[in-house]
Every structure is written in structure tokens, then in C-alpha cells.
Design a protein around this motif. Structure first.
Motif: not given
Ligand code: F3S
Length: 293
Positions: A12, A14-15, A95, A97, A161, A189, A192
Motif C-alpha cells: 500500500c 504507506g508501506v 503512514c 493516515f 486503519t 484506510c 484495506t
Molecule cells: Fe497502508 Fe497507511 Fe493504509 S500503511 S493500509 S496506506 S493506513
């Protein structure tokens, strides 16, 4: 055999951001670099970081010098303070979010709400959010925790999230009946939900699902559960080598999805291995036809 890869599979936003940052720092920095806990719930990604000398340490006090990378789940504020005390260079890859969820929880506490976190009490992201409420928030995983909510008057809710919308809805419906004031931040988030919906859709169209990702990755395990729940044969694997050619006998369509912590290079390896299995099956089929003919 047709192979269908889910449109949104693997890392995703954030990762991906955290991994890019860590790889760059590992390559550029001269001093020691640590991540506080495994950066990603995927052993192969952790190994890749080790190759550029980024090591995992689970206790901040054991990192005595250099740089510490905060992973996408975030950490409680006292960990950041501790890192500062130890004069470590902090690279915060939380992240954005997750940061929003932390900020919302803090605001709710400051506004006098009893903060309720919808999430898994052992998950590092939830532990971090809890820290932003001076460890005062109530964590609710599912209905069995609703008794913790008795006697609340003014409740403020945030969610992990990766929480399911269904669980957040159940919690807010319960609170609505029991409190006189309720403020809810939907911090789930969209990544997901999008992956889960796609996995459910795809698993209804195929004869078998392959779900790729770390066995310790909560979101990958959830994807595997969703695929199984739709009634299709589902295999959860971490690596291409785990694919067993016997699984593919009499299979016409295979769906593939991957957790948000699964690196793209692993998805590619799986696709490559599956194409080889597919070719082998087609060769065998042709041979059988020729022999019978
Ligand atoms: Fe990934 Fe950030 Fe969403 S780590 S799952 S984009 S909250």
C-alpha cells in the motif's frame, strides 16, 4: 489455465513509502541504522533491508547510536521522546493516515471525550494511538468488549486503519444507544477495504485463490479468510517455492491477491512460477491427447 491478478495487490502507499525510505537510508547513511520492530510484516522484505545494513531492534533502549526508523504503524509519543533523549536521529515513516488517527485521538481526549479505539489491542498501531490519549483510551476489538463501555457519557471514536467497517459500525451503533454524545472519526484506510472487496469479488469468479504475504501479516491473513469464506479453495503462501503443482490439476481460473505488506518482487516471482506450472500442464495435456490419438 487463466491467471487473474487483483488490480490492487501488494504494497500500500504507506508501506511502500516506509520501505523506500528505509532502503534509501540504508544505502546512504554511514552510521548504524535500525528499524524499531520489523518495518513490514514480511520476512523477505526484512531480509532485503538487512542486505543494506538496516537491522531490526525491538527495544528503543538497546539502540545506542545512529538512526532509528519508525515504521508505518507509528509509535507512542514516549518512544519518540526516548529516542530524542538517546540523541538518535529519528526518521519517522509513520503512514500519514495513521498520523491522522493519532491526531484525532489526541484531539478527542483534549476535548474531554472518553476515547474509544476500534481495533486489535495487541497491534502496534493501536498501542501507538493509545499513547496519544495518555494511555486512557478504551480499546474495543469486538462485541465481547462492549461491557467496557458501560457508564460512558461522551464518547469519541477512532479506528485502527485496517479495521473492518462492519466492526466500527457495530461499535458506533452500540454507543449511539448508550451515550448522550458521540463523535466518530472514520480513520479506516480505504486501501484495506478496496483490497478486501476486490479479493471477495475475484474469489467468486475463479476456481482457486492464491493469497501472497507474510504469515504474520494481519491484513494478508484477513484476505485469505475473505477468500475462503466465499467458498473457493484458498492457499496462503509467503513465497513462490511454496506453490505446489498438484494444486492446479483441473483448475481453469486462478485468482491472485497479496497483502499490503507483500513486496512486488515476491508477487512477480509467484506469477513467474505459476506461468511455468501452467506451461507444464499444457504440455502434459498435449502429450496426453497425442498418446490417446
Ligand atoms: Fe497502508 Fe497507511 Fe493504509 S500503511 S493500509 S496506506 S493506513
Amino acid at each position: 489455465m487463466e491467471i487473474i491478478l487483483a488490480e490492487h495487490a501488494g504494497f500500500c502507499f504507506g508501506v511502500n513509502r516506509a520501505m523506500d525510505l528505509a532502503l534509501k537510508i540504508g544505502k546512504d547513511k554511514d552510521g548504524k541504522v535500525h528499524t524499531l520492530g520489523p518495518l513490514i510484516h514480511n520476512p523477505q522484505a526484512v531480509k532485503k533491508l538487512e542486505e543494506v545494513d538496516v537491522r531490526v531492534e525491538s527495544d528503543i533502549e538497546k539502540i545506542t547510536e545512529g538512526t532509528v526508523i519508525i515504521r508505518s504503524h507509528g509509535v507512542p509519543p514516549e518512544i519518540l521522546e526516548q529516542a530524542e533523549k538517546q540523541e538518535l536521529e529519528v526518521v519517522n515513516a509513520t503512514c500519514p493516515f495513521v498520523k491522522t488517527a493519532q491526531r484525532n485521538a489526541k484531539e478527542l481526549m483534549e476535548e474531554g471525550y472518553d476515547v474509544v479505539i476500534s481495533g486489535d489491542q495487541d497491534h502496534p498501531e493501536v498501542i501507538a494511538i493509545l499513547g496519544y490519549t495518555d494511555n486512557q483510551a478504551i480499546i474495543v476489538q469486538d462485541e465481547s468488549d462492549f461491557e467496557k463501555l458501560d457508564n460512558l457519557k461522551k464518547a469519541g471514536v477512532v479506528a485502527q486503519t485496517t479495521q473492518s467497517l462492519e466492526r466500527l459500525q457495530k461499535l458506533t451503533a452500540y454507543l449511539l444507544k448508550n451515550v448522550s454524545e458521540l463523535k466518530v472519526y472514520n480513520t479506516i484506510c480505504t486501501t484495506t477495504g478496496q483490497r478486501q472487496r476486490e479479493a471477495a469479488r475475484l474469489s467468486k469468479k475463479v476456481d482457486m485463490m492464491i493469497v501472497i504475504g507474510g504469515y504474520n501479516s494481519a491484513n494478508t491473513n484477513r484476505l485469505a479468510e475473505i477468500c475462503s469464506e466465499s467458498g473457493v479453495k484458498t492457499h496462503h503462501i509467503e513465497r513462490a517455492e511454496e506453490l505446489n503443482k498438484d494444486w492446479f490439476k483441473n483448475i481453469k481460473k486462478v485468482g491472485i491477491t497479496a497483502g499490503a505488506s507483500t513486496p512486488n518482487w515476491i508477487i512477480k516471482e509467484v506469477l513467474k512460477r505459476m506461468s511455468e506450472i501452467k506451461e507444464k500442464h499444457e504440455e502434459n495435456l498435449e502429450e496426453n491427447i497425442l498418446t490417446k490419438g
